[in-house]
Design an enzyme around this catalytic site. Structure first.
Site, PDB file in Angstrom:
ATOM      1  N   CYS A 128       5.186 -60.143 -34.277  1.00 28.29           N
ATOM      2  CA  CYS A 128       5.928 -61.096 -33.444  1.00 28.29           C
ATOM      3  C   CYS A 128       5.161 -62.391 -33.195  1.00 28.29           C
ATOM      4  O   CYS A 128       5.704 -63.490 -33.343  1.00 28.29           O
ATOM      5  CB  CYS A 128       6.299 -60.451 -32.116  1.00 28.29           C
ATOM      6  SG  CYS A 128       5.030 -59.399 -31.433  1.00 28.29           S
ATOM      7  N   HIS A 241       6.974 -63.828 -25.560  1.00 31.38           N
ATOM      8  CA  HIS A 241       5.558 -64.195 -25.739  1.00 31.38           C
ATOM      9  C   HIS A 241       5.384 -65.707 -25.566  1.00 31.38           C
ATOM     10  O   HIS A 241       6.301 -66.485 -25.873  1.00 31.38           O
ATOM     11  CB  HIS A 241       5.112 -63.865 -27.168  1.00 31.38           C
ATOM     12  CG  HIS A 241       4.871 -62.422 -27.455  1.00 31.38           C
ATOM     13  ND1 HIS A 241       4.824 -61.432 -26.498  1.00 31.38           N
ATOM     14  CD2 HIS A 241       4.670 -61.801 -28.653  1.00 31.38           C
ATOM     15  CE1 HIS A 241       4.596 -60.263 -27.081  1.00 31.38           C
ATOM     16  NE2 HIS A 241       4.501 -60.444 -28.395  1.00 31.38           N
TER      17      HIS A 241
HETATM   18  C1  2RA Z   1       2.364 -56.491 -29.248  1.00 32.13           C
HETATM   19  N1  2RA Z   1       2.749 -57.589 -31.356  1.00 32.13           N
HETATM   20  O1  2RA Z   1       2.892 -57.421 -28.614  1.00 32.13           O
HETATM   21  C2  2RA Z   1       2.634 -56.309 -30.705  1.00 32.13           C
HETATM   22  C3  2RA Z   1       3.855 -55.467 -30.853  1.00 32.13           C
HETATM   23  N2  2RA Z   1       4.539 -55.638 -32.036  1.00 32.13           N
HETATM   24  O2  2RA Z   1       1.634 -55.647 -28.726  1.00 32.13           O
END
Ligand code: 2RA
Length: 336
Positions: A128, A241
């Protein structure tokens, strides 16, 4: 033409989003199968106001399937996707199992769609943080090659799964009630706290999550020389994020030019009003397809570097949407 789709791992946060996107995007869907381990077989999931019964995945599950969307973890993908390939299906895998395999394209449709043509039955969906970063900075890289990337991430609980999202809520309630915050799914209390990403450490003292950003970005950009460093942190945010990014070029890159490029870049929404200190926020990125980018500014410590800030939905563009867009790309380019 319609396409028969199987979702492998339909009960997780990403699987749920995959189902929602197939409906929302009017995907040319023939038959839809939802596959999971024996443990989940028999349970049902909602799709287009219908209840779909989850089937336990077996050797014959893929016989009449055109596209597999997998989000069930690396060991499940390693076991079942080669079988799906033999059955003639093309798999788009959200796990990290095949991402660095040279035989497997690692695709962000806004960045390297042409690489999908090289698939041999499996295409990997990047991590991601890498997807969000790539969408935001590749348009700049196309104008002037990026020499070095310094990334700091602020990663939502959703990256640790749906149960982690629930746990951070429970921890928050506990703390507000003057009770201790219990960490079971998460490695440490996350409510009113943050912690460096708890993926396994590698031999260079970077964790696997940080090395994914380094290695995957180089593969997607097809640029093994680009210098990248990352510090990944889990923060008490639910499903989007955020990333603070420093980009170094060989020559100065004007902030106005960068702003102009990103304002029209595919998959990007420019969000910035310096007069109000208004910039991308996770609560505004959540549920959206686009990566929100803003706070574009000259790095005052380096004449050839820019700083920018981004937020993107980890479950959607960070995983499920990118996978569905890859499936749409395969259909559009007759790569199935
Ligand atoms: C996280 N990128 O955010 C990893 C999960 N796919 O921990």
């Amino acid at each position: 033409r319609k396409y028969n789709v199987a979702i492998l791992g339909a009960t997780g946060a990403v699987g749920t989003e995959l189902l929602a996107l197939l409906e929302e995007r009017n995907f040319p869907l023939g038959k839809l199968k939802v596959l999971a381990s024996e443990r989940s077989a028999g349970k049902s999931v909602k799709f287009a106001d219908e209840d779909l019964i989850i089937e336990a995945v077996t050797e014959s599950s893929f016989d009449d399937v055109d596209i597999v969307l997998a989000s069930a973890g690396g060991s499940i993908s390693k076991k079942w996707l080669p079988i799906a390939t033999k059955a003639g299906a093309v798999s788009i895998d959200n796990s990290s199992a095949f991402r660095m395999n040279p035989e497997v394209p690692l695709i962000v449709p806004e960045v390297n769609p042409e690489a999908a043509a090289k698939h041999k039955g499996i295409i990997a969906n990047p991590n991601c943080t890498t997807i969000l970063l790539s969408v935001a900075i590749y348009p700049l890289h196309q104008v002037q090659p990026i020499q070095r990337i310094v990334a700091a991430t602020y990663q939502s609980a959703s990256g640790a799964g749906a149960r982690a999202m629930e746990e951070v809520k429970l921890q928050s309630q506990a703390i507000l009630n003057g009770e201790p915050a219990i960490a079971e799914v998460l490695p440490y209390p996350l409510a009113f706290n943050l912690f460096p990403h708890n993926s396994p450490m590698t031999d260079n003292s970077y964790c696997e999550e940080e090395m994914k950003m380094v290695n995957e970005t180089r593969k997607i950009f097809d640029d093994p020389e680009i210098r990248i460093t990352a510090t990944c942190v889990r923060v008490p945010v639910l499903r989007a994020h955020s990333e603070a990014i420093n980009l170094e070029f060989a020559q100065p890159f004007s902030t106005d030019k960068a702003r102009e490029i990103l304002a029209s870049a595919s998959g990007v929404q420019l969000v910035e009003d310096f007069s109000k200190n208004y910039f991308p926020m996770p609560i505004e990125a959540s549920g959206k397809d686009d990566v929100l980018v803003g706070r574009i500014r000259q790095d005052i410590s380096h004449p050839n570097a820019l700083e920018l800030w981004l937020c993107g939905d980890q479950i959607r563009k960070g995983a499920a949407l990118n996978a569905v867009q890859i499936a749409e790309l395969l259909i559009a380019k007759s790569l199935l």
